[in-house]
Design a protein around this motif. Structure first.
Motif, short mmCIF file in Angstrom:
data_model
loop_
_atom_site.label_atom_id
_atom_site.label_comp_id
_atom_site.label_asym_id
_atom_site.label_seq_id
_atom_site.Cartn_x
_atom_site.Cartn_y
_atom_site.Cartn_z
N GLY A 47 46.22 3.00 6.72
CA GLY A 47 45.79 3.69 5.38
C GLY A 47 44.51 4.48 5.38
O GLY A 47 43.77 4.79 4.89
N PHE A 48 44.10 2.47 5.39
CA PHE A 48 42.71 2.64 5.13
C PHE A 48 41.92 3.22 6.71
O PHE A 48 40.48 3.58 5.34
N ALA A 50 42.71 5.72 7.84
CA ALA A 50 42.96 7.06 7.51
C ALA A 50 41.92 7.59 6.71
O ALA A 50 41.08 8.87 6.63
N ARG A 51 42.00 7.12 5.13
CA ARG A 51 40.99 7.28 4.63
C ARG A 51 39.43 7.16 4.53
O ARG A 51 38.38 7.47 4.16
N LEU A 52 39.47 6.06 5.12
CA LEU A 52 37.65 5.92 5.07
C LEU A 52 37.27 6.39 6.58
O LEU A 52 35.86 6.62 6.24
N ASN A 54 38.39 9.23 6.50
CA ASN A 54 39.11 10.65 6.82
C ASN A 54 39.58 11.04 8.09
O ASN A 54 39.41 11.91 8.75
N CYS A 56 42.99 12.04 8.66
CA CYS A 56 44.43 11.73 8.25
C CYS A 56 44.90 13.57 9.48
O CYS A 56 43.79 14.31 9.08
#
Length: 180
Positions: A47-48, A50-52, A54, A56
């Motif tokens: 999750g970290f 995927a957000r960091l 970008n 997703c």
């Protein structure tokens, strides 16, 4: 690219589940705890990243909760099988997930829109279920937390029922009243 860092971490978590399951069945609880903690760290990192980064993806949207379910169900079923977790709790966790999957399949095959939306109740429940697994494995290795396990079992069971009901009733309210 579909196989990015977050999705690779999620797949690695899924591949750890058979190792964890075998370790629990053969009562190698130190190994099971280590593998479980590695799987938990991979869950945080996917999750970290995927957000960091970008990164997703649609695959990740489905794969991450599927990996969580596979990990949770494998742990609850094998820990109940070995007597470290109450069977009733494993049954509650199993049937909540079975009902959610069956509901999603019915919605899909009826041609209705299938939304994958994690709820706060679902996220909290998954987190607490996994904390309970960690506590059970830690207890198996060290003997610690014995007095807390019944409380954890009760809260995990209650949260599982509440989140399952929340998912079901929330989704029922969005279904069309008449056939399409």
């Amino acid at each position: 690219m579909v196989l990015n860092i977050p999705n690779a971490l999620t797949l690695s978590r899924m591949f750890l589940v058979p190792v964890l399951t075998i370790a629990v069945i053969y009562r190698e609880f130190q190994l099971a705890l280590a593998v479980f903690l590695l799987a938990a760290v991979s869950d945080l990192l996917d999750g970290f990243f995927a957000r960091l980064l970008n990164q997703c993806t649609l695959l990740g949207l489905y794969l991450d909760p599927a990996a969580d379910k596979v990990l949770t169900l494998a742990c609850y079923l094998t820990l109940a099988f070995t007597g470290l977790l109450p069977a009733w709790l494993a049954v509650v966790v199993f049937f909540k997930d079975l009902f959610i999957v069956l509901g999603a399949a019915i919605i899909f095959f009826c041609g209705w829109e299938l939304k994958v939306e994690p709820s706060p109740w679902g996220k909290q429940t998954t987190f607490f279920q996994l904390v309970t697994v960690a506590a059970v494995l830690l207890h198996a290795v060290t003997g610690w937390l014995a007095a807390w396990l019944p409380v954890l079992f009760g809260v995990a069971g209650l949260l599982t029922v509440v989140s399952g009901g929340h998912y079901i009733f929330k989704r029922l309210r969005t279904l069309p009243a008449a056939p399409l």
